[in-house]
Design a protein around this motif. Structure first.
Motif, PDB file in Angstrom:
ATOM      1  N   MET A   1      84.344  70.364  52.580  1.00 35.13           N
ATOM      2  CA  MET A   1      85.466  69.888  51.794  1.00 35.13           C
ATOM      3  C   MET A   1      86.786  70.136  52.526  1.00 35.13           C
ATOM      4  O   MET A   1      87.698  69.330  52.435  1.00 35.13           O
ATOM      5  CB  MET A   1      85.450  70.580  50.425  1.00 35.13           C
ATOM      6  N   ASP A   4      87.384  67.427  54.949  1.00 33.16           N
ATOM      7  CA  ASP A   4      87.825  66.214  54.253  1.00 33.16           C
ATOM      8  C   ASP A   4      89.317  66.280  53.923  1.00 33.16           C
ATOM      9  O   ASP A   4      90.043  65.292  54.082  1.00 33.16           O
ATOM     10  CB  ASP A   4      87.029  66.019  52.960  1.00 33.16           C
ATOM     11  N   ASP A  60      87.078  62.218  45.143  1.00 32.08           N
ATOM     12  CA  ASP A  60      85.921  62.861  45.769  1.00 32.08           C
ATOM     13  C   ASP A  60      84.991  61.828  46.425  1.00 32.08           C
ATOM     14  O   ASP A  60      83.862  61.614  45.986  1.00 32.08           O
ATOM     15  CB  ASP A  60      85.153  63.703  44.747  1.00 32.08           C
ATOM     16  N   PRO A  61      85.486  61.176  47.504  1.00 32.63           N
ATOM     17  CA  PRO A  61      84.662  60.152  48.166  1.00 32.63           C
ATOM     18  C   PRO A  61      83.398  60.753  48.777  1.00 32.63           C
ATOM     19  O   PRO A  61      83.399  61.878  49.261  1.00 32.63           O
ATOM     20  CB  PRO A  61      85.585  59.585  49.240  1.00 32.63           C
ATOM     21  N   SER A  62      82.327  59.964  48.752  1.00 35.29           N
ATOM     22  CA  SER A  62      81.023  60.483  49.178  1.00 35.29           C
ATOM     23  C   SER A  62      80.782  60.334  50.681  1.00 35.29           C
ATOM     24  O   SER A  62      80.015  61.091  51.252  1.00 35.29           O
ATOM     25  CB  SER A  62      79.915  59.772  48.402  1.00 35.29           C
ATOM     26  N   SER A  63      81.412  59.369  51.317  1.00 32.91           N
ATOM     27  CA  SER A  63      81.177  59.168  52.751  1.00 32.91           C
ATOM     28  C   SER A  63      82.498  59.216  53.510  1.00 32.91           C
ATOM     29  O   SER A  63      83.580  59.142  52.923  1.00 32.91           O
ATOM     30  CB  SER A  63      80.483  57.826  52.987  1.00 32.91           C
ATOM     31  N   ARG A  66      84.662  56.017  53.080  1.00 32.56           N
ATOM     32  CA  ARG A  66      85.421  55.994  51.824  1.00 32.56           C
ATOM     33  C   ARG A  66      86.594  56.971  51.878  1.00 32.56           C
ATOM     34  O   ARG A  66      87.657  56.700  51.333  1.00 32.56           O
ATOM     35  CB  ARG A  66      84.516  56.333  50.653  1.00 32.56           C
ATOM     36  N   LEU A  67      86.393  58.101  52.518  1.00 31.80           N
ATOM     37  CA  LEU A  67      87.466  59.080  52.672  1.00 31.80           C
ATOM     38  C   LEU A  67      88.623  58.477  53.459  1.00 31.80           C
ATOM     39  O   LEU A  67      89.790  58.599  53.069  1.00 31.80           O
ATOM     40  CB  LEU A  67      86.946  60.336  53.367  1.00 31.80           C
ATOM     41  N   THR A  70      90.324  55.644  51.373  1.00 36.98           N
ATOM     42  CA  THR A  70      91.100  56.223  50.283  1.00 36.98           C
ATOM     43  C   THR A  70      92.381  56.866  50.805  1.00 36.98           C
ATOM     44  O   THR A  70      93.459  56.694  50.233  1.00 36.98           O
ATOM     45  CB  THR A  70      90.257  57.280  49.540  1.00 36.98           C
TER      46      THR A  70
END
Length: 122
Positions: A1, A4, A60-63, A66-67, A70
């Motif tokens: 996290m 990220d 809370d993007p999963s990949s 997507r991060l 976003t």
């Protein structure tokens, strides 16, 4: 996290820098005068960073794709959101100022009407 959040902060700050360059047609450097400090592009980078990190925390993007997407969107649109909030606050302040001014004017006594004979005597 943590990775990220660092990634989103970096992307958001870069997008804030790009939004600053788009709006100002150049990148304004921070400058310090005798009385004021103009942060220049640092403000927009900060807005982009905060918006990207907040969006990633909420979404809370999963990949990683997507991060990145976003963070790109949040960082770029942070400037627009801040401008919209600023304009809304300015309009609200102006409306409140006019209301207060009208209330004060109602409380003041009416001006005395002078006649021509009084003006000649003075």
């Amino acid at each position: 996290m943590l990775l990220d959040l660092i990634t989103s902060a970096t992307i958001g700050s870069l997008m804030g820098l790009l939004a600053h360059a788009k709006r100002n047609k150049t990148i304004k450097k921070p400058r310090n005068t005798k009385r004021t400090f103009d942060p220049g592009f640092l403000t927009d980078m900060g807005y982009g960073t905060v918006a990207a990190v907040a969006t990633v925390i909420v979404a809370d993007p999963s990949s990683m794709e997507r991060l990145i997407l976003t963070s790109l969107l949040a960082g770029f649109f942070a400037d627009g959101a801040m401008s919209k909030l600023e304009a809304t606050n300015l309009l609200d302040n102006n409306k409140q100022f006019k209301i207060n001014q009208e209330q004060l004017n109602e409380k003041l006594p009416a001006p005395k009407k002078s006649t021509k004979s009084e003006d000649k005597e003075e």
